[in-house]
Structure formats: C-alpha cells, structure tokens
Scaffold this motif. Structure first.
Motif, PDB file in Angstrom:
ATOM      1  N   UNK A 103       0.804  -1.225   0.000  1.00 12.39           N
ATOM      2  CA  UNK A 103       0.000   0.000   0.000  1.00 12.39           C
ATOM      3  C   UNK A 103       0.832   1.269   0.000  1.00 12.39           C
ATOM      4  N   UNK A 104       2.027   1.230   0.601  1.00 16.55           N
ATOM      5  CA  UNK A 104       2.881   2.427   0.638  1.00 16.55           C
ATOM      6  C   UNK A 104       3.339   2.794  -0.770  1.00 16.55           C
ATOM      7  N   UNK A 105       3.818   1.810  -1.514  1.00 14.07           N
ATOM      8  CA  UNK A 105       4.263   2.079  -2.880  1.00 14.07           C
ATOM      9  C   UNK A 105       3.091   2.496  -3.771  1.00 14.07           C
ATOM     10  N   UNK A 106       1.939   1.899  -3.561  1.00 15.95           N
ATOM     11  CA  UNK A 106       0.767   2.279  -4.361  1.00 15.95           C
ATOM     12  C   UNK A 106       0.376   3.733  -4.095  1.00 15.95           C
ATOM     13  N   UNK A 107       0.401   4.144  -2.836  1.00 13.44           N
ATOM     14  CA  UNK A 107       0.078   5.531  -2.518  1.00 13.44           C
ATOM     15  C   UNK A 107       1.100   6.480  -3.135  1.00 13.44           C
ATOM     16  N   UNK A 108       2.379   6.098  -3.098  1.00 13.43           N
ATOM     17  CA  UNK A 108       3.423   6.944  -3.693  1.00 13.43           C
ATOM     18  C   UNK A 108       3.205   7.094  -5.192  1.00 13.43           C
ATOM     19  N   UNK A 173      -0.548   8.847   6.690  1.00 19.24           N
ATOM     20  CA  UNK A 173      -1.370   7.729   6.234  1.00 19.24           C
ATOM     21  C   UNK A 173      -0.868   6.388   6.759  1.00 19.24           C
ATOM     22  N   UNK A 174       0.445   6.194   6.821  1.00 18.43           N
ATOM     23  CA  UNK A 174       1.024   4.910   7.230  1.00 18.43           C
ATOM     24  C   UNK A 174       2.038   5.129   8.347  1.00 18.43           C
ATOM     25  N   UNK A 175       1.570   5.481   9.546  1.00 18.42           N
ATOM     26  CA  UNK A 175       2.526   5.782  10.626  1.00 18.42           C
ATOM     27  C   UNK A 175       3.339   4.574  11.086  1.00 18.42           C
ATOM     28  N   UNK A 177       3.865   1.676   9.151  1.00 17.35           N
ATOM     29  CA  UNK A 177       4.333   0.847   8.041  1.00 17.35           C
ATOM     30  C   UNK A 177       5.784   1.181   7.694  1.00 17.35           C
ATOM     31  N   UNK A 178       6.406   0.273   6.962  1.00 22.31           N
ATOM     32  CA  UNK A 178       7.769   0.496   6.502  1.00 22.31           C
ATOM     33  C   UNK A 178       7.739   1.403   5.273  1.00 22.31           C
ATOM     34  N   UNK A 179       8.229   2.643   5.416  1.00 20.70           N
ATOM     35  CA  UNK A 179       8.186   3.627   4.334  1.00 20.70           C
ATOM     36  C   UNK A 179       9.548   3.832   3.684  1.00 20.70           C
ATOM     37  N   UNK A 180      10.482   2.985   3.993  1.00 22.04           N
ATOM     38  CA  UNK A 180      11.839   3.156   3.488  1.00 22.04           C
ATOM     39  C   UNK A 180      11.883   3.017   1.972  1.00 22.04           C
ATOM     40  N   UNK A 181      12.464   3.996   1.297  1.00 21.52           N
ATOM     41  CA  UNK A 181      12.633   3.953  -0.149  1.00 21.52           C
ATOM     42  C   UNK A 181      11.428   4.407  -0.941  1.00 21.52           C
ATOM     43  N   UNK A 182      10.309   4.713  -0.269  1.00 20.10           N
ATOM     44  CA  UNK A 182       9.090   5.076  -0.998  1.00 20.10           C
ATOM     45  C   UNK A 182       9.231   6.430  -1.687  1.00 20.10           C
ATOM     46  N   UNK A 183       9.882   7.383  -1.039  1.00 21.20           N
ATOM     47  CA  UNK A 183      10.035   8.726  -1.622  1.00 21.20           C
ATOM     48  C   UNK A 183      10.941   8.665  -2.851  1.00 21.20           C
ATOM     49  N   UNK A 184      12.064   7.974  -2.739  1.00 22.67           N
ATOM     50  CA  UNK A 184      12.958   7.840  -3.887  1.00 22.67           C
ATOM     51  C   UNK A 184      12.270   7.096  -5.026  1.00 22.67           C
ATOM     52  N   UNK A 185      11.470   6.106  -4.682  1.00 23.07           N
ATOM     53  CA  UNK A 185      10.695   5.362  -5.682  1.00 23.07           C
ATOM     54  C   UNK A 185       9.748   6.298  -6.430  1.00 23.07           C
ATOM     55  N   UNK A 186       9.093   7.186  -5.699  1.00 25.99           N
ATOM     56  CA  UNK A 186       8.160   8.126  -6.325  1.00 25.99           C
ATOM     57  C   UNK A 186       8.895   9.140  -7.203  1.00 25.99           C
ATOM     58  N   UNK A 187      10.037   9.644  -6.745  1.00 30.19           N
ATOM     59  CA  UNK A 187      10.784  10.627  -7.540  1.00 30.19           C
ATOM     60  C   UNK A 187      11.303  10.005  -8.841  1.00 30.19           C
ATOM     61  N   UNK A 188      11.731   8.765  -8.795  1.00 29.07           N
ATOM     62  CA  UNK A 188      12.154   8.099 -10.025  1.00 29.07           C
ATOM     63  C   UNK A 188      10.979   7.940 -10.987  1.00 29.07           C
ATOM     64  N   UNK A 189       9.804   7.725 -10.453  1.00 31.71           N
ATOM     65  CA  UNK A 189       8.623   7.605 -11.302  1.00 31.71           C
ATOM     66  C   UNK A 189       8.275   8.960 -11.926  1.00 31.71           C
ATOM     67  N   UNK A 190       8.516  10.039 -11.202  1.00 30.35           N
ATOM     68  CA  UNK A 190       8.191  11.373 -11.722  1.00 30.35           C
ATOM     69  C   UNK A 190       9.088  11.757 -12.893  1.00 30.35           C
ATOM     70  N   UNK A 191      10.223  11.098 -13.058  1.00 26.34           N
ATOM     71  CA  UNK A 191      11.114  11.396 -14.181  1.00 26.34           C
ATOM     72  C   UNK A 191      10.604  10.807 -15.493  1.00 26.34           C
TER      73      UNK A 191
END
Length: 209
Positions: A103-108, A173-175, A177-191
């Motif tokens: 769910x964390x990656x899906x939200x990102x 949203x996910x206090x 949950x494991x959120x490690x790497x989710x932000x970098x994953x989203x930024x790579x998708x934005x490229x």
C-alpha cells in the motif's frame, strides 16, 4: 466270483475332472460377489479407493528427468512473467514485482500520477534544447545553455517540494508501516512520462489519492 479290473486311466481322469469342476465353481462364486469396473482391464476386479489413490500418488510423485524439470521451470517462469506484465498494465497487486508491491508504494505512485511534475517533461524539453544548441548561432546557443540551467533548477525545486509533501502524507497515512525507499521510488517515477510509467497510472490528474 472274479472281479473285473478297473482301468487306472479312468480313475485318474475322473478325479482330475472332479477337481477342475470344483475349482471352476469356486472361482465363479467368488467372481459373482465382486463386480468388475467397466474401465478396469478384462478379468480384473475394480481396485479399492485406497489402492487407486496410492497409484495416482505414486504417478504424481514420479521423479522428473532433467529435461522435463527444465521445461516445467521454463513454462512456469514464462507464465509468471506474463502475469507480471498483465499486472503492470492493470495494477493487480498480486502479481506486481516486489519493488511495486504494498500500500505504501501504491500511494506513492498515485501521489505522483495525480499531479504535474516538471521532471516528466524533461525529455521533450531536452530535445528542444539540444536542437537549439546545434544551431550555429551564438545567441541561440546561449539561450540553450540558459534553458538547461532553468530546467535543471526547476526539476530540483519541484522534486524537493514533492518529496517533502509526499513524506508528510506517508507519515500521516502509514505511521506504522515500513516507508523506506518510498520517496525515492516516487521521484524516479516522476522522471518518466505519464504514458510510459509502469505500473500504469490508476488515478487521474488532480484526483486526490
């Protein structure tokens, strides 16, 4: 009075006929009690359920040859890749790659897909700037260099802003949950351009994830 001798062949032949008849009667009596399966081989009774299950189990556990095992592994790998390809197009969480699951990656992904990003327009802007830089005109080459700087600065600022907002939303949203790497994953998708993103976007622009 003299007794007539009985031929020995007659005695032995009669005894053999009697024994054969007794055996035939016994077999017929036993066979009449046990019905034969129409699919069973001729002359054999229907096997018991436990025997049939043990036979099927022995066939299922028959060791495969190296060639058969390789072919089965290849077919399973091809089927898994096909399921994964379909999942990337439909967003089915069951068959997504490990980096896209959860769910964390899906939200990102939904957060990035719901907004415009400067980075997703980098490729078309880079083509325009490259064409301007190839023109043998000093003023146009200077403009191309300036545009490079502007685009890079805009991408950095937009990425920092998106990362800050996304990290805050993920924490809310996910206090636990494991959120490690989710932000970098989203930024790579934005490229990537929106139409080229995998898994395919599941939300519209402006839609709140």
């Amino acid at each position: 009075m003299q007794a007539h001798p009985v031929p020995l062949g007659f005695v032995f032949r009669s005894r053999a006929k009697d024994e054969k008849a007794a055996v035939t009667d016994k077999v017929s009596a036993t066979g009449s009690k046990q019905t034969r399966d129409p699919q069973a081989p001729k002359g054999r009774p229907t096997p018991k359920r436990s025997e049939a299950q043990s036979q099927r189990r022995s066939v299922a556990t028959t060791p495969l040859t190296r060639k058969d095992a390789s072919r089965r592994q290849r077919d399973e790998r091809r089927a898994a890749m096909e399921r994964q390809r379909q999942a990337l197009a439909s967003g089915d969480e069951r068959y997504l790659p490990a980096r896209d699951k959860g769910p964390v990656r899906k939200f990102a992904r939904d957060y990035i897909d719901s907004r415009f990003s400067v980075a997703e327009f980098f490729l078309p802007m880079a083509v325009v700037i490259l064409v301007l830089s190839l023109v043998r005109v000093g003023s146009l080459q200077n403009i191309a260099l300036l545009l490079w700087l502007v685009v890079i600065v805009l991408i950095v600022l937009d990425s920092v802003h998106s990362a800050f907002r996304l990290r805050k939303r993920l924490t809310e949203r996910f206090p636990d949950a494991n959120r490690r790497g989710a932000v970098a994953y989203a930024l790579m998708r934005s490229l990537q351009m929106r139409r080229l993103r995998l898994p395919k976007p599941q939300v519209k622009r402006g839609e709140r994830p």
